[in-house]
Write a protein that holds these residues in place. Structure first.
Motif, PDB file in Angstrom:
ATOM      1  N   GLY A 121      71.359  34.388  81.429  1.00 21.12           N
ATOM      2  CA  GLY A 121      71.763  33.067  81.021  1.00 21.12           C
ATOM      3  C   GLY A 121      70.792  32.330  80.371  1.00 21.12           C
ATOM      4  O   GLY A 121      69.409  32.792  80.073  1.00 21.12           O
ATOM      5  N   SER A 142      75.337  30.251  81.825  1.00 27.14           N
ATOM      6  CA  SER A 142      75.930  31.416  81.207  1.00 27.14           C
ATOM      7  C   SER A 142      75.579  31.233  79.646  1.00 27.14           C
ATOM      8  O   SER A 142      75.761  30.263  79.235  1.00 27.14           O
ATOM      9  N   LEU A 143      75.621  32.283  78.705  1.00 21.96           N
ATOM     10  CA  LEU A 143      75.377  32.346  77.717  1.00 21.96           C
ATOM     11  C   LEU A 143      76.621  31.427  76.954  1.00 21.96           C
ATOM     12  O   LEU A 143      76.730  30.705  75.993  1.00 21.96           O
ATOM     13  N   GLU A 144      77.865  32.150  77.372  1.00 22.25           N
ATOM     14  CA  GLU A 144      79.112  31.628  77.079  1.00 22.25           C
ATOM     15  C   GLU A 144      79.033  29.806  76.904  1.00 22.25           C
ATOM     16  O   GLU A 144      79.693  29.268  76.151  1.00 22.25           O
ATOM     17  N   MET A 145      78.596  29.313  78.297  1.00 22.51           N
ATOM     18  CA  MET A 145      78.682  27.949  78.257  1.00 22.51           C
ATOM     19  C   MET A 145      77.545  27.023  77.456  1.00 22.51           C
ATOM     20  O   MET A 145      77.666  26.297  76.687  1.00 22.51           O
ATOM     21  N   ARG A 182      73.457  40.666  81.258  1.00 18.72           N
ATOM     22  CA  ARG A 182      73.204  39.692  80.162  1.00 18.72           C
ATOM     23  C   ARG A 182      72.498  38.380  80.724  1.00 18.72           C
ATOM     24  O   ARG A 182      72.963  38.023  81.969  1.00 18.72           O
ATOM     25  N   ARG A 222      76.561  28.178  74.589  1.00 19.20           N
ATOM     26  CA  ARG A 222      77.105  28.027  73.073  1.00 19.20           C
ATOM     27  C   ARG A 222      77.958  26.882  72.960  1.00 19.20           C
ATOM     28  O   ARG A 222      78.139  26.664  71.748  1.00 19.20           O
ATOM     29  N   THR A 223      78.482  26.242  73.731  1.00 22.67           N
ATOM     30  CA  THR A 223      79.529  25.224  73.882  1.00 22.67           C
ATOM     31  C   THR A 223      78.800  23.615  73.597  1.00 22.67           C
ATOM     32  O   THR A 223      79.277  22.641  73.480  1.00 22.67           O
TER      33      THR A 223
END
Length: 208
Positions: free
Chosen positions: A79, A107-110, A77, A112-113
């Motif tokens: 980033g 990261s992708l998770e971060m 994954r 997205r926020t």
């Protein structure tokens, strides 16, 4: 041995889809019309299913036969790359800042926020944790909770990194280095100077 007809790859793929769909060995045997020992040999990589059974399994899981037969390489994954800024001046949108000195990956998770940028720290006011030359990852926002480390502009000057303390009658911007006195701003001063929060520090990327 080629991937086609590889018993170990088949076993791994069957187990993967069983776990994904939360199916037990008994449920699989019933659905496929095979003996428990036969199915166990498949998932242990001891034997290879007949083509008609592979087709049955594929239909059962709602996938193609190749999903069971072929080895799947999961791509890492990736980033998101963000710019690291050397300075942020008051009144200039982050997207318009041209003083880009480097990039960092989040990261992708971060990602997205919210919207993020990196900022290289100047000076020793946040020592010992954040040192001169370190990079902080900043989430763009115009407010923060008391106790957060923020990037703020004061009186139209270049942005600074401080910990914010919020009070009913104003805010305090506090350095970690005890050599620096806290800066208090009343609600009136926040409006008139002005004092503006442009982001919250979410991660430290320390230099060597």
């Amino acid at each position: 041995m080629s991937a086609l007809g590889n018993k170990k790859i088949m076993a791994k793929n069957i187990l993967y889809y069983m776990e994904k769909h939360q199916k037990s060995r008994n449920e699989m045997c019933e659905a496929l019309g095979v003996k428990y020992t036969t199915f166990t040999d498949w998932v242990k990589g001891n034997s290879y299913p007949r083509i008609d059974k592979i087709e049955l399994m594929a239909n059962y899981f709602g996938i193609s036969k190749s999903d069971l037969v072929e080895e799947h390489v999961v791509a890492p994954r990736k980033g998101i790359t963000i710019n690291v800024l050397g300075r942020v001046a008051a009144g200039i949108p982050i997207d318009a800042v041209t003083d880009i000195i480097d990039t960092e990956e989040i990261s992708l998770e971060m990602a997205r926020t919210g919207e993020f940028f990196g900022l290289q720290i100047k000076g020793d006011s946040m020592e010992p944790k954040i040192s001169d030359g370190d990079v902080v990852i900043v989430r763009q926002q115009n407010d923060a909770e008391s106790g957060d480390i923020v990037i703020a502009t004061i009186n139209g000057d270049e942005a600074t990194c401080k910990r914010i303390r919020k009070y009913r009658d104003g805010i305090e911007l506090v350095s970690s280095n005890p050599c620096y006195e806290p800066m208090f701003f009343s609600n009136e001063e926040i409006e008139n100077k002005p004092v503006r929060i442009i982001g919250r520090v979410v991660e430290l990327r320390a230099k060597f």
